[in-house]
Design a protein around this motif. Structure first.
Motif, short mmCIF file in Angstrom:
data_model
loop_
_atom_site.label_atom_id
_atom_site.label_comp_id
_atom_site.label_asym_id
_atom_site.label_seq_id
_atom_site.Cartn_x
_atom_site.Cartn_y
_atom_site.Cartn_z
N ILE A 12 -0.01 32.58 6.08
CA ILE A 12 -0.24 31.16 6.36
C ILE A 12 -1.67 30.78 6.00
O ILE A 12 -1.92 29.75 5.37
CB ILE A 12 0.08 30.84 7.84
N ALA A 13 -2.61 31.62 6.38
CA ALA A 13 -4.02 31.34 6.06
C ALA A 13 -4.22 31.25 4.55
O ALA A 13 -4.86 30.32 4.05
CB ALA A 13 -4.91 32.42 6.66
N ALA A 14 -3.68 32.20 3.82
CA ALA A 14 -3.86 32.21 2.37
C ALA A 14 -3.22 30.99 1.72
O ALA A 14 -3.83 30.34 0.85
CB ALA A 14 -3.28 33.50 1.78
N LEU A 15 -2.01 30.68 2.11
CA LEU A 15 -1.31 29.54 1.51
C LEU A 15 -1.96 28.22 1.87
O LEU A 15 -2.06 27.32 1.03
CB LEU A 15 0.16 29.56 1.92
N ALA A 16 -2.43 28.10 3.10
CA ALA A 16 -3.15 26.88 3.50
C ALA A 16 -4.43 26.75 2.70
O ALA A 16 -4.78 25.66 2.24
CB ALA A 16 -3.44 26.90 5.00
N ALA A 17 -5.14 27.85 2.51
CA ALA A 17 -6.40 27.83 1.77
C ALA A 17 -6.17 27.52 0.28
O ALA A 17 -6.98 26.83 -0.34
CB ALA A 17 -7.13 29.16 1.92
N MET A 18 -5.08 28.03 -0.27
CA MET A 18 -4.79 27.77 -1.67
C MET A 18 -4.44 26.31 -1.92
O MET A 18 -4.75 25.75 -2.97
CB MET A 18 -3.62 28.65 -2.15
N GLY A 19 -3.77 25.70 -0.96
CA GLY A 19 -3.29 24.33 -1.15
C GLY A 19 -2.17 24.31 -2.18
O GLY A 19 -1.92 25.29 -2.88
N ASN A 20 -1.47 23.21 -2.26
CA ASN A 20 -0.43 23.03 -3.27
C ASN A 20 0.64 24.12 -3.24
O ASN A 20 1.21 24.46 -4.27
CB ASN A 20 -1.05 22.92 -4.67
N CYS A 21 0.89 24.70 -2.07
CA CYS A 21 1.90 25.75 -1.90
C CYS A 21 2.81 25.41 -0.72
O CYS A 21 3.26 26.29 0.01
CB CYS A 21 1.23 27.10 -1.63
N GLU A 22 3.07 24.12 -0.52
CA GLU A 22 3.76 23.71 0.69
C GLU A 22 5.13 24.36 0.89
O GLU A 22 5.44 24.78 2.01
CB GLU A 22 3.89 22.20 0.78
N PRO A 23 5.97 24.51 -0.14
CA PRO A 23 7.26 25.17 0.12
C PRO A 23 7.10 26.59 0.66
O PRO A 23 7.78 26.98 1.61
CB PRO A 23 7.95 25.17 -1.24
N GLN A 24 6.19 27.35 0.08
CA GLN A 24 5.95 28.72 0.56
C GLN A 24 5.30 28.71 1.94
O GLN A 24 5.63 29.53 2.79
CB GLN A 24 5.08 29.48 -0.45
N LEU A 25 4.38 27.80 2.16
CA LEU A 25 3.74 27.67 3.47
C LEU A 25 4.78 27.41 4.55
O LEU A 25 4.75 28.04 5.62
CB LEU A 25 2.69 26.55 3.44
N ARG A 26 5.72 26.54 4.27
CA ARG A 26 6.77 26.22 5.24
C ARG A 26 7.62 27.45 5.57
O ARG A 26 7.93 27.70 6.73
CB ARG A 26 7.66 25.09 4.72
N VAL A 27 7.98 28.22 4.56
CA VAL A 27 8.76 29.44 4.80
C VAL A 27 7.98 30.38 5.71
O VAL A 27 8.54 30.96 6.65
CB VAL A 27 9.11 30.14 3.45
N HIS A 28 6.69 30.53 5.47
CA HIS A 28 5.90 31.47 6.26
C HIS A 28 5.60 30.95 7.67
O HIS A 28 5.48 31.75 8.59
CB HIS A 28 4.63 31.88 5.50
N ILE A 29 5.50 29.65 7.84
CA ILE A 29 5.35 29.11 9.20
C ILE A 29 6.62 29.39 10.00
O ILE A 29 6.56 29.85 11.14
CB ILE A 29 5.01 27.61 9.18
N HIS A 30 7.78 29.12 9.39
CA HIS A 30 9.04 29.45 10.07
C HIS A 30 9.10 30.93 10.40
O HIS A 30 9.48 31.32 11.51
CB HIS A 30 10.24 29.08 9.19
N ALA A 31 8.75 31.78 9.44
CA ALA A 31 8.80 33.23 9.66
C ALA A 31 7.88 33.63 10.81
O ALA A 31 8.28 34.43 11.67
CB ALA A 31 8.41 33.98 8.39
N ALA A 32 6.68 33.09 10.85
CA ALA A 32 5.74 33.42 11.92
C ALA A 32 6.32 33.05 13.28
O ALA A 32 6.25 33.83 14.24
CB ALA A 32 4.40 32.71 11.70
N LEU A 33 6.90 31.88 13.37
CA LEU A 33 7.50 31.44 14.63
C LEU A 33 8.70 32.31 14.99
O LEU A 33 8.87 32.67 16.15
CB LEU A 33 7.90 29.97 14.54
N ASN A 34 9.50 32.67 13.99
CA ASN A 34 10.65 33.54 14.24
C ASN A 34 10.23 34.91 14.74
O ASN A 34 10.96 35.56 15.49
CB ASN A 34 11.49 33.71 12.97
N LEU A 35 9.06 35.36 14.32
CA LEU A 35 8.56 36.68 14.72
C LEU A 35 7.79 36.65 16.04
O LEU A 35 7.31 37.69 16.49
CB LEU A 35 7.67 37.25 13.62
N GLY A 36 7.66 35.48 16.63
CA GLY A 36 7.03 35.40 17.94
C GLY A 36 5.63 34.82 17.97
O GLY A 36 5.01 34.78 19.03
#
Length: 129
Positions: free
Chosen positions: A63-87
């Motif tokens: 999430i940190a890397a994708l947020a810092a890169m910018g312009n990666c919203e679809p991937q960022l969304r997948v990883h935010i969901h994954a983080a929440l799913n993992l607790g």
């Protein structure tokens, strides 16, 4: 390519990304039939399966890397969901994104926060959180 490598990666991929990750793979298979091997074997078999970091920490780093890169919203969304799913908590996700404002700038951090806010609302309305 080893079936063990693919199998190990697929197991980790399903643990981390679930149906959202599989949809991303399926959406690209028409263009790149071997995309599942590329997205499963290296990241999930070779990297996510390593000892040293738990999956929650790996997702917060993504999430940190994708947020810092910018312009990666679809991937960022997948990883935010994954983080929440993992607790991971919503607060942990927000804090990691906010931290990126120091290193990547406010516009990228704010865009990532909007994506997180949208995901939080959708998960709440669907009963996932």
């Amino acid at each position: 390519m080893s079936e063990d490598r693919y199998g190990r990666g697929l197991e980790k991929f399903r643990e981390v990304d679930g149906k959202g990750g599989q949809k991303a793979v399926d959406d690209l298979k028409e263009l790149v039939p071997e995309i599942d091997r590329y997205l499963i074997e290296y990241p999930f078999s070779d990297i996510y399966s390593r000892p040293g970091l738990d999956l929650k920490t790996r997702e917060l780093a993504a999430i940190a890397a994708l947020a810092a890169m910018g312009n990666c919203e679809p991937q960022l969304r997948v990883h935010i969901h994954a983080a929440l799913n993992l607790g991971c908590s919503r607060q942990e996700v927000v804090e990691v994104i906010l931290q990126m404002s120091v290193y990547a700038g406010f516009p990228r951090s704010i865009n990532a926060l909007y994506a997180a806010k949208d995901i939080f609302a959708k998960r709440q309305s669907s009963g996932k959180d």
